[in-house]
Design a protein around this motif. Structure first.
Motif, PDB file in Angstrom:
ATOM      1  N   THR A  13      14.326 -33.953   8.486  1.00  0.00           N
ATOM      2  CA  THR A  13      13.490 -34.920   8.229  1.00  0.00           C
ATOM      3  C   THR A  13      13.768 -36.417   9.442  1.00  0.00           C
ATOM      4  OG1 THR A  13      15.355 -35.726   6.719  1.00  0.00           O
ATOM      5  CG2 THR A  13      13.789 -34.195   5.557  1.00  0.00           C
ATOM      6  N   ALA A  37       9.362 -33.552   8.458  1.00  0.00           N
ATOM      7  CA  ALA A  37       8.156 -34.569   7.638  1.00  0.00           C
ATOM      8  C   ALA A  37       9.264 -35.551   7.924  1.00  0.00           C
ATOM      9  CB  ALA A  37       9.428 -34.447   6.317  1.00  0.00           C
ATOM     10  N   ASP A  38       8.247 -36.587   8.262  1.00  0.00           N
ATOM     11  CA  ASP A  38       8.617 -37.998   8.768  1.00  0.00           C
ATOM     12  C   ASP A  38       7.800 -39.732   8.201  1.00  0.00           C
ATOM     13  OD1 ASP A  38      10.181 -39.543  10.976  1.00  0.00           O
ATOM     14  OD2 ASP A  38       9.149 -40.745  10.200  1.00  0.00           O
ATOM     15  N   ASP A  65       7.251 -39.308   2.476  1.00  0.00           N
ATOM     16  CA  ASP A  65       8.769 -40.159   2.288  1.00  0.00           C
ATOM     17  C   ASP A  65       9.854 -39.222   1.778  1.00  0.00           C
ATOM     18  OD1 ASP A  65      10.047 -42.086   1.430  1.00  0.00           O
ATOM     19  OD2 ASP A  65       8.901 -43.545   0.480  1.00  0.00           O
ATOM     20  N   VAL A  66      11.413 -39.477   2.059  1.00  0.00           N
ATOM     21  CA  VAL A  66      12.321 -38.545   1.736  1.00  0.00           C
ATOM     22  C   VAL A  66      12.527 -38.724   0.096  1.00  0.00           C
ATOM     23  CG1 VAL A  66      12.965 -37.260   3.569  1.00  0.00           C
ATOM     24  CG2 VAL A  66      13.798 -39.825   2.754  1.00  0.00           C
ATOM     25  N   VAL A  72       8.615 -34.056  -1.590  1.00  0.00           N
ATOM     26  CA  VAL A  72      10.071 -33.662  -1.049  1.00  0.00           C
ATOM     27  C   VAL A  72      10.020 -31.588  -2.013  1.00  0.00           C
ATOM     28  CG1 VAL A  72      12.066 -32.673  -0.493  1.00  0.00           C
ATOM     29  CG2 VAL A  72      11.125 -35.093  -0.483  1.00  0.00           C
ATOM     30  N   TRP A  75       6.169 -30.187  -0.147  1.00  0.00           N
ATOM     31  CA  TRP A  75       6.308 -29.733   1.006  1.00  0.00           C
ATOM     32  C   TRP A  75       7.044 -28.780   1.187  1.00  0.00           C
ATOM     33  CZ3 TRP A  75      10.718 -31.785   4.376  1.00  0.00           C
ATOM     34  CH2 TRP A  75      10.905 -31.172   5.163  1.00  0.00           C
ATOM     35  N   ASN A  87      18.535 -32.436   6.892  1.00  0.00           N
ATOM     36  CA  ASN A  87      18.364 -34.184   7.018  1.00  0.00           C
ATOM     37  C   ASN A  87      19.074 -34.982   7.729  1.00  0.00           C
ATOM     38  OD1 ASN A  87      17.580 -33.296   3.742  1.00  0.00           O
ATOM     39  ND2 ASN A  87      19.658 -32.219   3.790  1.00  0.00           N
ATOM     40  N   ALA A  89      16.466 -38.319   8.345  1.00  0.00           N
ATOM     41  CA  ALA A  89      15.711 -39.525   7.935  1.00  0.00           C
ATOM     42  C   ALA A  89      17.147 -40.569   6.997  1.00  0.00           C
ATOM     43  CB  ALA A  89      14.853 -39.202   7.021  1.00  0.00           C
ATOM     44  N   GLY A 115      17.074 -39.042  -0.599  1.00  0.00           N
ATOM     45  CA  GLY A 115      16.734 -38.201   0.763  1.00  0.00           C
ATOM     46  C   GLY A 115      17.010 -36.936   0.479  1.00  0.00           C
ATOM     47  N   CYS A 119      15.743 -32.819  -0.945  1.00  0.00           N
ATOM     48  CA  CYS A 119      15.505 -31.675  -0.226  1.00  0.00           C
ATOM     49  C   CYS A 119      16.586 -30.797  -0.115  1.00  0.00           C
ATOM     50  CB  CYS A 119      15.686 -32.442   1.458  1.00  0.00           C
ATOM     51  SG  CYS A 119      14.514 -33.360   2.192  1.00  0.00           S
TER      52      CYS A 119
END
Ligand SMILES: NC(=O)c1ccc[n+]([C@@H]2O[C@H](COP(=O)([O-])OP(=O)(O)OC[C@H]3O[C@@H](n4cnc5c(N)ncnc54)[C@H](O)[C@@H]3O)[C@@H](O)[C@H]2O)c1
Length: 249
Positions: A13, A37-38, A65-66, A72, A75, A87, A89, A115, A119
């Motif tokens: 992320t 993922a961003d 968006d986490v 999430v 995804w 993790n 982000a 976030g 995940c």
């Protein structure tokens, strides 16, 4: 560079810049298929521009968006889970405690801590099915406490407790969970600090210089590698010694 992560799927992320991008580059260079993922809508373009075309698998960008738990989960299910989850982000909204607005408190806890939880919750069932997994989460040297960062410190200390608990719950399924606590690393975040404050802090680093994003990528790849199979529930300081504590010199 070895091919330690051939046949590995790695989920990262916040991989569009800074430490995340350095890790995407390193994992991809070592053979992994990396899903990034961003929240940055330019992520796909950034990866196209930044990652050497010679990697075995081109990293795949997902705009996400986490803090959105359902997104999430969608995804991670869509990519079939991963062998490694990073993790990374994170955001800061620094202020003295009486000046931290509710929205800045919630935003920082939301991205940095919730976030990561989102995940981990989504990735664990896939890792349990595979019988192995590596969960790596970003804390910070600040987790022990830092002036003007109550929201960030609470989130980064939360990552430590979350990681230790995931380590216990994951162990019987072959899943390890570790946290990394970077010190001052040369990223846009460090460059944005005012000059004298930055120099004062750098002067306190026993190794006398800030770290490079590649130093963090190297440590994360070690923790994700087979060599780290017996390490779980730790917080690895990668900080040039600044976390050791005060020193008279
Ligand atoms: N840079 C340092 O010196 C340092 C030190 C200690 C800890 N850290 C931690 O390392 C991690 C990476 O830091 P960095 O300096 O590379 O940060 P950065 O600001 O350069 O990059 C963070 C990335 O996260 C993404 N992001 C932000 N909010 C998001 C969200 N809601 N969903 C998905 N993606 C989101 C951003 O778009 C960006 O690409 C963070 O968790 C940070 O707290 C950094």
């Amino acid at each position: 560079m070895t091919n330690r992560f051939a046949d590995h799927t790695v989920l990262i992320t916040g991989g569009a810049q800074g430490l995340g991008l350095a890790m995407v580059r390193r994992f991809a260079t070592e053979g992994a298929l990396v899903h990034v993922a961003d929240v940055n809508p330019e992520t796909a373009n950034v990866l196209k521009d930044e990652i050497d075309g010679s990697v075995a698998h081109t990293p795949v960008a997902h705009v996400l968006d986490v803090t959105d738990g359902d997104a999430v989960t969608d995804w991670i299910n869509a990519v079939g889970g991963g062998d490694v989850l990073v993790n990374n982000a994170g955001i800061i909204r620094d202020n003295r405690i009486e000046n931290i607005s509710t929205s800045d408190w919630e935003a920082v806890i939301g991205v940095n801590l919730t976030g990561a939880f989102n995940c981990i919750r989504a990735a664990m069932p896939h890792m349990k099915k595979r019988g192995h997994g590596r969960i790596l989460s970003f804390s910070s040297m600040s987790w022990r406490g830092n002036f003007g960062q109550a929201n960030y410190v609470a989130a980064k200390a939360g990552i430590v407790g979350l990681t230790r608990t995931v380590a216990l719950e994951g162990a019987r399924h072959g899943i390890t969970a570790n946290a990394i606590a970077p010190g001052l690393i040369k990223t846009p975040m460090l460059a944005s600090m005012n000059g004298p404050a930055r120099e004062k802090l750098i002067g306190k680093i026993p190794l006398r210089h800030p770290g490079e994003p590649e130093d963090i990528a190297a440590a994360i790849c070690f923790l994700a590698s087979p060599e780290a199979r017996y390490i779980t529930g730790v917080v690895l300081d990668v900080d040039g010694g600044i976390g050791i504590g005060s020193s008279i010199r």
